[in-house]
Design a protein around this motif. Structure first.
Motif, PDB file in Angstrom:
ATOM      1  N   GLU A 133      -2.871  -0.982   7.492  1.00  0.00           N
ATOM      2  CA  GLU A 133      -2.348  -2.250   6.965  1.00  0.00           C
ATOM      3  C   GLU A 133      -2.650  -2.457   5.484  1.00  0.00           C
ATOM      4  N   SER A 134      -3.568  -1.704   4.945  1.00  0.00           N
ATOM      5  CA  SER A 134      -3.916  -1.877   3.539  1.00  0.00           C
ATOM      6  C   SER A 134      -2.874  -1.221   2.642  1.00  0.00           C
ATOM      7  N   ASP A 135      -2.687  -1.813   1.466  1.00  0.00           N
ATOM      8  CA  ASP A 135      -1.798  -1.196   0.486  1.00  0.00           C
ATOM      9  C   ASP A 135      -2.563  -0.217  -0.414  1.00  0.00           C
ATOM     10  N   LYS A 136      -3.832   0.010  -0.076  1.00  0.00           N
ATOM     11  CA  LYS A 136      -4.682   0.927  -0.836  1.00  0.00           C
ATOM     12  C   LYS A 136      -4.867   2.223  -0.066  1.00  0.00           C
ATOM     13  N   THR A 137      -5.145   3.281  -0.809  1.00  0.00           N
ATOM     14  CA  THR A 137      -5.666   4.505  -0.211  1.00  0.00           C
ATOM     15  C   THR A 137      -7.148   4.527  -0.513  1.00  0.00           C
TER      16      THR A 137
END
Length: 370
Positions: A133-137
């Motif tokens: 769900e995160s837009d980060k890696t």
């Protein structure tokens, strides 16, 4: 401001049932009383290569191992500096996992917490959902294997297995209060950095920290622009590969004790040591459920520290003092103001066995009139 309290060297000897430090064999403490030698002598190469390679054999890992003069806290800092460029996901379920997140924030990293109530365990499906769900890696996921404050043993194996689907996200595991007393296959479960302190389940004197480092973790740091100086993987491992020594002055006497104790650990074997700790944990939980309650979530109880819920409302501090005074046994209150009287903790790690743990629980029963 405290006043000086002179160390008198005439204190009664106590048997330690703490979450660390724990009991140390006499021959292990005796090993420290050797004439001093230089840390650049051949004798140091013999000593350090012995403890590093014996540790790898005991843990059953081909990963590099660093033994550093420090507490395990050093590797909270070092793993973060070495492996996290910007973003880190930390699962928090007690005081020490929260501290891991705090350290990363103090070092300037962006930390997202996956938060649980104290006593609950981290759930692998929640970790996967947070990653999806995160837009980060995330550069890394950090998790405590054994949450010392609550007696929770997190499912590190399942978390590591799912992280195989996220090759750019490394896995950092704080195993300070359990490694050596709770078996884990490091490579099988994709653990990139796992660390401990010697005064816990290794049953050695305090003062050394141990970290097993994967090739991916080494390469991540080698390709970064900044890393820990003292606990840098590349610096420590490359120096070992060249010299068979530590890059900075080590605590030689404690390493002599380490050498002696690791031979004992190899003689026992990792799986047998794991089984002994499992038996101690099962006995302690059965006792706690008979007289009190067990604080951690069912099915996620620690193999090295039992956190007992004070269901009888005994005076925990007074009971600890009385057991220490009457039996010379020392166990621990709950951790922090929230759990100080609501729980107490029994460390069943290192060189203890069921019979020695039973001696403590019998003493508690006597003092608390159970």
């Amino acid at each position: 401001m405290p006043k000086k309290r002179e160390y008198t060297d005439d204190y009664p000897e106590k048997t330690l049932y703490l979450p660390g430090p724990t009991e140390v064999r006499d021959d292990v403490t005796d090993a420290m009383a050797q004439p001093m030698f230089g840390h650049r002598m051949d004798r140091m190469t013999d000593l350090y290569t012995t403890i590093v390679e014996d540790t790898k054999e005991f843990l059953g890992t081909d990963n590099d191992v660093i033994v550093l003069t420090a507490s395990g806290t050093e590797f909270w800092e070092a793993t973060t500096l070495n492996l996290v460029d910007e973003d880190m996901l930390v699962a928090t379920c007690g005081s020490f996992s929260e501290r891991q997140a705090n350290v990363a924030e103090r070092l300037g990293k962006n930390v997202d917490r996956l938060e649980y109530e104290w006593g609950e365990a981290v759930k692998p499906e929640d970790v996967r959902a947070a990653l999806e769900e995160s837009d980060k890696t995330y550069d890394a996921v950090g998790t405590v294997m054994n949450e010392t404050s609550t007696g929770v043993r997190n499912p590190i194996e399942e978390i590591g297995d799912l992280l195989a689907d996220y090759p750019d996200t490394l896995f950092i595991v704080d195993a300070i209060s359990c490694l050596g007393g709770d078996f884990i296959d490091i490579e099988e479960h994709n653990i990139d950095a796992i660390f401990t302190s010697t005064q816990k389940a290794f049953a050695m004197p305090p003062g050394l920290a141990v970290c097993a480092v994967s090739d991916d973790a080494y390469e991540r740091e080698a390709n970064s622009e900044s890393a820990s100086w003292y606990g840098g993987f590349q610096r420590c491992i490359d120096y070992y590969d060249r010299k068979g020594q530590t890059h900075s002055t080590p605590a030689i006497p404690i390493m002599l004790a380490y050498r002696k104790q690791m031979k004992h650990m190899l003689d026992e074997g990792h799986e047998a040591r794991d089984q002994r700790h499992r038996e101690m944990a099962e006995y302690t939980r059965e006792w706690a459920n008979e007289h009190f309650d067990v604080f951690p979530e069912e099915g996620y109880e620690s193999q090295t520290v039992t956190c007992v819920e004070n269901a009888q409302g005994i005076d925990v501090a007074a009971t600890i003092d009385a057991v220490s005074e009457e039996y010379d046994f020392v166990f621990s209150n709950g951790y922090g103001s929230e759990l100080g009287e609501k729980t107490f903790r029994i460390g069943h790690m290192g060189e203890h066995d069921v019979e020695s743990i039973k001696a403590l629980t019998d003493a508690i029963e006597d003092v608390a009139d159970l």
